[in-house]
Write an enzyme that holds these catalytic residues in place. Structure first.
Site, PDB file in Angstrom:
ATOM      1  N   GLY A   1     -69.863 -83.509 103.778  1.00  0.00           N
ATOM      2  CA  GLY A   1     -70.727 -84.587 104.227  1.00  0.00           C
ATOM      3  C   GLY A   1     -70.754 -84.696 105.735  1.00  0.00           C
ATOM      4  O   GLY A   1     -70.689 -83.703 106.468  1.00  0.00           O
ATOM      5  N   SER A   2     -70.808 -85.919 106.217  1.00  0.00           N
ATOM      6  CA  SER A   2     -71.045 -86.141 107.646  1.00  0.00           C
ATOM      7  C   SER A   2     -69.881 -85.760 108.547  1.00  0.00           C
ATOM      8  O   SER A   2     -70.050 -85.713 109.769  1.00  0.00           O
ATOM      9  CB  SER A   2     -71.434 -87.604 107.884  1.00  0.00           C
ATOM     10  OG  SER A   2     -72.691 -87.869 107.308  1.00  0.00           O
ATOM     11  N   THR A   3     -68.687 -85.494 107.989  1.00  0.00           N
ATOM     12  CA  THR A   3     -67.622 -84.990 108.855  1.00  0.00           C
ATOM     13  C   THR A   3     -68.007 -83.630 109.433  1.00  0.00           C
ATOM     14  O   THR A   3     -67.528 -83.248 110.506  1.00  0.00           O
ATOM     15  CB  THR A   3     -66.281 -84.873 108.098  1.00  0.00           C
ATOM     16  OG1 THR A   3     -66.443 -84.017 106.961  1.00  0.00           O
ATOM     17  CG2 THR A   3     -65.789 -86.233 107.647  1.00  0.00           C
TER      18      THR A   3
ATOM     19  N   LYS B   1     -70.737 -82.945 110.729  1.00  0.00           N
ATOM     20  CA  LYS B   1     -71.538 -83.162 111.933  1.00  0.00           C
ATOM     21  C   LYS B   1     -70.733 -82.873 113.199  1.00  0.00           C
ATOM     22  O   LYS B   1     -71.312 -82.616 114.261  1.00  0.00           O
ATOM     23  CB  LYS B   1     -72.087 -84.593 111.953  1.00  0.00           C
ATOM     24  CG  LYS B   1     -73.178 -84.822 110.910  1.00  0.00           C
ATOM     25  CD  LYS B   1     -73.567 -86.286 110.790  1.00  0.00           C
ATOM     26  CE  LYS B   1     -74.587 -86.475 109.668  1.00  0.00           C
ATOM     27  NZ  LYS B   1     -74.843 -87.891 109.344  1.00  0.00           N
TER      28      LYS B   1
ATOM     29  N   SER C   1     -73.758 -91.968 112.313  1.00  0.00           N
ATOM     30  CA  SER C   1     -73.815 -90.874 111.334  1.00  0.00           C
ATOM     31  C   SER C   1     -75.246 -90.625 110.867  1.00  0.00           C
ATOM     32  O   SER C   1     -75.559 -90.680 109.674  1.00  0.00           O
ATOM     33  CB  SER C   1     -72.912 -91.181 110.132  1.00  0.00           C
ATOM     34  OG  SER C   1     -72.598 -90.002 109.445  1.00  0.00           O
TER      35      SER C   1
END
Length: 484
Positions: free
Chosen positions: A216-218, A220, A277
């Site tokens: 997921g957004s980690t 990014k 995020s």
């Protein structure tokens, strides 16, 4: 007649030579492999009569052998049971070995070549064989905080010392009690094995290192690292960040989780986009960079390689091979076919914390003979320079902003600057999303980097978020180390 005898003699000689060659091959080249097999009953019986060395954290045993009043002479015990089980593994007569008990078996039973001199002394002095000790890098307070923080949730925690690669914590839930499998009562062991393997929550699996999840957004952080490293972006560069980002080759847009644009702007900076995020912002960055740049950056953090040989069956984190443009946008935000272990995401945070240098993670600090002579000591080893120190500094400031002003606020520690990133990874409509948080602290002199994954929690789907579920656990683990 003589001709027939000669042929028979030649055939017999060939068979004899083949037998000698095979025997030599087995003894010279495959002895260790055969001796190490879990189904080798002769070796197994012999090894169970050895005083197996302890697995230690500092001077405290988390696995040890005690005298027993049966044919095996010694009983393997695990004082803290489930807390350390994902790392120690188990030592079972019926079902072999797992974890450190498997990978460090020869050191623990004293048969390793590094202990050959000790074995010679034992033979001369008529002493029974005794195993060496294996000291782990785990921090007891961090491990306890990780296990307690996970509680009844299904998930995992990994903590790393950024400057060395030492693993300070590796906990998963649900866990299991290795004492049940180490018992000498075969009926009880069989029942325990059956129960553990039939459990749908897979307590025998080390979720921290053996399971792959969409990060997921980690992820990014990896996309931001690629963007800053390209020289085309700075933390203040504005990127497209509408509520919906149209994607080529499809009518399905990329959307932000809250259905709004990013921080009140359709053109947010990279810093603001990380703070909130923002999917559309990092999706657009991923499209501009292309999949090769993202894949190369991920590889520098450790994707595509097996990071921890000290444990068996460690999973290799993955970035998709040839995604199209919509898939690239999804990959840039840690979705589509991007898969990572909690260990891998802890390595990403640790690499940023260590001025862009990713250190090789390790669990074994040293191995000692029974008379406490050190036969091996693990030295820190660099894997990759994932980003330059300048880019690492920029990423750190952006992650501090996430914790101070954005989705990572639950990870704040009083009096300590924390750098972090949340993540909520969607999977399918029939299962809840995964909640992530990865962070390090103190931001200006990092002592610990941590990644927390919550695979399942007994709460409503809409309440699942990395900041809400995972960040408080990461906070408690970091506090456990920083308070020492």
């Amino acid at each position: 007649m003589n001709s027939a005898i000669r042929r028979l003699a030649v055939a017999a000689m060939i068979l004899m030579l083949a037998l000698m060659a095979n025997s030599t091959y087995l003894q010279a080249f495959r002895a260790n492999e055969i001796n190490g097999r879990n189904d080798n009953n002769r070796v197994r019986d012999s090894q169970f009569s050895v005083n197996r060395g302890p697995i230690l954290i500092g001077s405290t045993p988390v696995a040890q052998s005690k005298p027993s009043n049966d044919r095996f002479k010694y009983q393997r015990t695990y004082p803290s049971g489930p807390v350390y089980a994902p790392v120690t593994g188990f030592y079972s007569y019926r079902f072999g070995r797992a974890g450190i008990e498997l990978t460090m078996n020869s050191e623990l039973n004293g048969s390793d070549p590094s202990m050959a001199f000790r074995r010679i002394i034992d033979v001369i002095s008529n002493r029974p064989q005794q195993g060496g000790s294996v000291t782990l890098t785990l921090n007891a307070a961090a491990q306890q905080a990780a296990y307690k923080g996970l509680g009844s949730k299904t998930g995992a925690v990994v903590a790393i010392e950024p400057k060395t690669g030492k693993i300070l914590a590796m906990a998963t839930t649900p866990s299991y009690d290795p004492n049940r499998l180490a018992s000498h009562d075969s009926t009880k062991v069989d029942a325990a094995w059956k129960s553990l393997n039939e459990d749908k929550d897979r307590p025998l699996s080390n979720r921290a290192a053996q399971e792959l999840y969409p990060p997921g957004s980690t992820f990014k952080l990896v996309t931001a690292a690629a963007a800053l490293s390209s020289g085309k972006y700075t933390p203040d560069t504005k990127v497209s960040s509408p509520a919906e980002l149209p994607l080529p080759q499809t009518t399905v847009p990329l959307v932000n989780e809250d259905g709004k644009n990013c921080g009140g702007s359709n053109n947010a900076t990279l810093t603001v986009a990380l703070r909130y995020s923002c999917n559309t912002a990092y999706g657009s960055v991923g499209l501009a960079l292309g999949p090769d740049a993202l894949r190369e950056q991920a590889a520098k953090f450790g994707f595509g390689a097996r990071p921890l040989a000290e444990l068996p069956s460690v999973a290799t984190s993955q970035f998709p091979g040839d995604p199209n443009e919509p898939q690239t946008a999804q990959s840039a935000i840690g979705q589509f076919d991007v898969r990572a272990t909690p260990l891998q995401m802890a390595m990403v945070a640790a690499g940023i914390a260590n001025k862009g240098e990713v250190m090789k993670p390790y669990l074994v600090q040293n191995v000692k003979t029974p008379d406490l002579k050190t036969v091996s000591e693990t030295k820190p080893e660099s894997l990759h320079q994932a980003v330059t120190p300048q880019v690492a500094s920029q990423l750190t400031a952006m992650m501090v902003d996430v914790v101070n002003n954005g989705t990572g606020k639950p990870g704040q520690i009083s009096g300590v600057q924390v750098a972090g990133k949340t993540g909520t990874a969607q999977t399918s409509k029939d299962r809840p999303p995964y909640a992530w948080f990865t962070a390090f602290a103190p931001a200006d002199d990092p002592k610990i980097a941590v990644a927390v994954l919550i695979e399942k929690a007994d709460i409503a789907r809409d309440d699942i978020a990395g900041g809400r579920l995972a960040a408080p656990i990461a906070k408690s683990v970091m506090e456990a180390v920083l308070s020492q």
